[in-house]
Design a protein around this motif. Structure first.
Motif, PDB file in Angstrom:
ATOM      1  N   ALA A  40      -2.785 -44.575 -93.060  1.00 43.61           N
ATOM      2  CA  ALA A  40      -1.875 -45.233 -94.002  1.00 43.61           C
ATOM      3  C   ALA A  40      -2.613 -45.993 -95.089  1.00 43.61           C
ATOM      4  N   GLY A  41      -3.959 -46.032 -95.006  1.00 39.71           N
ATOM      5  CA  GLY A  41      -4.748 -46.731 -96.006  1.00 39.71           C
ATOM      6  C   GLY A  41      -4.975 -48.188 -95.701  1.00 39.71           C
ATOM      7  N   ASN A  42      -4.622 -48.622 -94.495  1.00 39.51           N
ATOM      8  CA  ASN A  42      -4.791 -50.012 -94.094  1.00 39.51           C
ATOM      9  C   ASN A  42      -6.023 -50.179 -93.217  1.00 39.51           C
ATOM     10  N   ARG A  43      -6.625 -51.369 -93.260  1.00 38.60           N
ATOM     11  CA  ARG A  43      -7.761 -51.655 -92.381  1.00 38.60           C
ATOM     12  C   ARG A  43      -7.239 -51.943 -90.977  1.00 38.60           C
ATOM     13  N   ALA A  44      -7.908 -51.355 -89.975  1.00 38.32           N
ATOM     14  CA  ALA A  44      -7.537 -51.550 -88.574  1.00 38.32           C
ATOM     15  C   ALA A  44      -8.798 -51.835 -87.783  1.00 38.32           C
ATOM     16  N   THR A  45      -8.636 -52.388 -86.581  1.00 44.60           N
ATOM     17  CA  THR A  45      -9.785 -52.703 -85.726  1.00 44.60           C
ATOM     18  C   THR A  45      -9.597 -52.099 -84.351  1.00 44.60           C
ATOM     19  N   LEU A  46     -10.714 -51.825 -83.708  1.00 36.02           N
ATOM     20  CA  LEU A  46     -10.748 -51.301 -82.345  1.00 36.02           C
ATOM     21  C   LEU A  46     -11.812 -52.045 -81.557  1.00 36.02           C
ATOM     22  N   THR A  47     -11.565 -52.228 -80.270  1.00 37.11           N
ATOM     23  CA  THR A  47     -12.584 -52.750 -79.363  1.00 37.11           C
ATOM     24  C   THR A  47     -12.883 -51.670 -78.337  1.00 37.11           C
ATOM     25  N   ARG A  48     -14.152 -51.333 -78.172  1.00 38.99           N
ATOM     26  CA  ARG A  48     -14.561 -50.275 -77.255  1.00 38.99           C
ATOM     27  C   ARG A  48     -15.815 -50.676 -76.493  1.00 38.99           C
ATOM     28  N   GLU A  49     -15.920 -50.213 -75.247  1.00 38.75           N
ATOM     29  CA  GLU A  49     -17.184 -50.305 -74.512  1.00 38.75           C
ATOM     30  C   GLU A  49     -18.021 -49.093 -74.907  1.00 38.75           C
ATOM     31  N   ILE A  50     -19.210 -49.337 -75.401  1.00 39.62           N
ATOM     32  CA  ILE A  50     -20.083 -48.276 -75.897  1.00 39.62           C
ATOM     33  C   ILE A  50     -21.255 -48.083 -74.948  1.00 39.62           C
ATOM     34  N   HIS A  51     -21.421 -46.867 -74.494  1.00 40.04           N
ATOM     35  CA  HIS A  51     -22.508 -46.457 -73.606  1.00 40.04           C
ATOM     36  C   HIS A  51     -23.597 -45.832 -74.484  1.00 40.04           C
ATOM     37  N   ASP A  52     -24.698 -46.532 -74.647  1.00 35.98           N
ATOM     38  CA  ASP A  52     -25.799 -46.067 -75.498  1.00 35.98           C
ATOM     39  C   ASP A  52     -26.870 -45.420 -74.623  1.00 35.98           C
ATOM     40  N   HIS A  53     -27.110 -44.147 -74.846  1.00 34.16           N
ATOM     41  CA  HIS A  53     -28.068 -43.397 -74.031  1.00 34.16           C
ATOM     42  C   HIS A  53     -29.110 -42.701 -74.891  1.00 34.16           C
ATOM     43  N   GLY A  54     -29.200 -43.084 -76.158  1.00 28.92           N
ATOM     44  CA  GLY A  54     -30.198 -42.479 -77.023  1.00 28.92           C
ATOM     45  C   GLY A  54     -29.842 -41.056 -77.411  1.00 28.92           C
ATOM     46  N   GLU A  55     -30.856 -40.272 -77.776  1.00 33.62           N
ATOM     47  CA  GLU A  55     -30.659 -38.873 -78.142  1.00 33.62           C
ATOM     48  C   GLU A  55     -31.292 -37.978 -77.085  1.00 33.62           C
ATOM     49  N   ALA A  56     -30.789 -36.751 -76.987  1.00 34.13           N
ATOM     50  CA  ALA A  56     -31.243 -35.841 -75.945  1.00 34.13           C
ATOM     51  C   ALA A  56     -31.409 -34.438 -76.508  1.00 34.13           C
ATOM     52  N   ILE A  57     -32.051 -33.601 -75.707  1.00 28.49           N
ATOM     53  CA  ILE A  57     -32.224 -32.192 -76.074  1.00 28.49           C
ATOM     54  C   ILE A  57     -31.815 -31.319 -74.885  1.00 28.49           C
ATOM     55  N   CYS A  58     -31.542 -30.069 -75.186  1.00 26.45           N
ATOM     56  CA  CYS A  58     -31.373 -29.066 -74.130  1.00 26.45           C
ATOM     57  C   CYS A  58     -31.853 -27.734 -74.680  1.00 26.45           C
ATOM     58  N   VAL A  59     -32.292 -26.847 -73.776  1.00 28.05           N
ATOM     59  CA  VAL A  59     -32.867 -25.583 -74.236  1.00 28.05           C
ATOM     60  C   VAL A  59     -32.611 -24.481 -73.226  1.00 28.05           C
ATOM     61  N   LEU A  60     -32.249 -23.314 -73.746  1.00 24.11           N
ATOM     62  CA  LEU A  60     -32.093 -22.098 -72.943  1.00 24.11           C
ATOM     63  C   LEU A  60     -33.234 -21.146 -73.291  1.00 24.11           C
ATOM     64  N   PRO A  61     -34.264 -21.042 -72.446  1.00 25.95           N
ATOM     65  CA  PRO A  61     -35.360 -20.102 -72.701  1.00 25.95           C
ATOM     66  C   PRO A  61     -34.972 -18.689 -72.236  1.00 25.95           C
ATOM     67  N   TYR A 142     -31.105 -25.946 -78.251  1.00 27.18           N
ATOM     68  CA  TYR A 142     -32.012 -24.907 -78.741  1.00 27.18           C
ATOM     69  C   TYR A 142     -31.974 -23.668 -77.849  1.00 27.18           C
ATOM     70  N   LEU A 143     -32.240 -22.534 -78.469  1.00 29.64           N
ATOM     71  CA  LEU A 143     -32.679 -21.332 -77.771  1.00 29.64           C
ATOM     72  C   LEU A 143     -34.189 -21.243 -77.943  1.00 29.64           C
ATOM     73  N   ALA A 144     -34.858 -20.562 -77.010  1.00 30.97           N
ATOM     74  CA  ALA A 144     -36.310 -20.386 -77.104  1.00 30.97           C
ATOM     75  C   ALA A 144     -36.694 -19.082 -76.421  1.00 30.97           C
ATOM     76  N   SER A 145     -37.904 -18.649 -76.681  1.00 34.98           N
ATOM     77  CA  SER A 145     -38.445 -17.441 -76.057  1.00 34.98           C
ATOM     78  C   SER A 145     -39.580 -17.815 -75.108  1.00 34.98           C
ATOM     79  N   TYR A 146     -39.757 -16.989 -74.082  1.00 32.29           N
ATOM     80  CA  TYR A 146     -40.890 -17.157 -73.178  1.00 32.29           C
ATOM     81  C   TYR A 146     -41.172 -15.825 -72.499  1.00 32.29           C
ATOM     82  N   THR A 147     -42.374 -15.715 -71.939  1.00 38.48           N
ATOM     83  CA  THR A 147     -42.732 -14.616 -71.047  1.00 38.48           C
ATOM     84  C   THR A 147     -43.441 -15.227 -69.847  1.00 38.48           C
ATOM     85  N   LEU A 148     -43.724 -14.431 -68.858  1.00 40.64           N
ATOM     86  CA  LEU A 148     -44.424 -14.934 -67.679  1.00 40.64           C
ATOM     87  C   LEU A 148     -45.836 -15.410 -68.023  1.00 40.64           C
ATOM     88  N   ASP A 149     -46.389 -14.931 -69.136  1.00 37.58           N
ATOM     89  CA  ASP A 149     -47.729 -15.356 -69.557  1.00 37.58           C
ATOM     90  C   ASP A 149     -47.734 -16.784 -70.106  1.00 37.58           C
TER      91      ASP A 149
END
Length: 205
Positions: A40-61, A142-149
């Protein structure tokens, strides 16, 4: 490309007004007040509990020549809390980005720690939030490549961090079937396998 997918701060003009730290351990938990401009164009407020865990990665080789991918299986406290019959979750390798690291460096480090392999040809798929209502964690996938070597160690994670990780190679067609049947429980793993299925269907069908 439509600009609907581009970041636009002006939509809400949101601001973090105040945060009080409630807990500081493996995670940080704060009670925060934020303000924003509503529809509606009006200022509003919220109160929230914030769980801060930093940044992360994941990968499928992926070893495309042998038609397999490398995943891990490990005990997850959330699954234990929820009363899962099997709290050992099959998932892609993942971990937090350490201070001073960029996501690619963290991905290569975590792969050596958890999988025992030096990965090649990292391909960024996405950077996403799992639960942005209260969780700050952004995951770089991420995706990644690998071999047994490319083996450089035993893997299994770091003992001093309480990690006890089982490494598994699984055929890509089996993983694709598991996704289609709804048999995987980890969101980041489903996302990466589905991306690979869409971008390289010849590996699965």
């Amino acid at each position: 490309m439509s600009d609907r997918f581009l970041p636009r701060r002006d939509r809400a003009n949101a601001a973090l007004d105040k945060c009080e730290l409630q807990y500081d351990g493996f995670i940080k938990l704060s009670t925060c007040e934020l303000s924003f401009t509503n529809r509606a164009g009006n200022r509003a407020t919220l109160t929230r509990e914030i769980h801060d865990h930093g940044e992360a990665i994941c990968v499928l080789p992926v070893d495309r020549n042998r038609g397999v991918a490398m995943l891990v299986r490990q005990l997850r406290a959330g699954a234990v809390y929820n009363g899962e019959a099997d709290p050992m979750i099959l998932e892609v390798a993942a971990g937090l980005v350490d201070p001073g690291e960029d996501p690619e460096e963290a991905t290569l480090r975590e792969a050596e720690e958890e999988l025992g392999f030096r990965l090649r040809e990292l391909q960024k798929v996405a950077a996403f939030y799992v639960s942005p209502g209260t969780l700050t964690e952004r995951i770089y996938a991420y995706l990644a490549s690998y071999t047994l070597d490319d083996r450089v160690g035993e893997g299994g994670g770091l003992e001093d961090e309480g990690e006890d990780i089982i490494v598994e190679e699984i055929a890509l067609d089996e993983l694709g079937e598991a996704v289609l049947q709804g048999n995987l429980r980890d969101a980041k793993t489903i996302l990466l396998i589905q991306h690979l299925m869409l971008s390289e269907p010849e590996l699965f069908f």
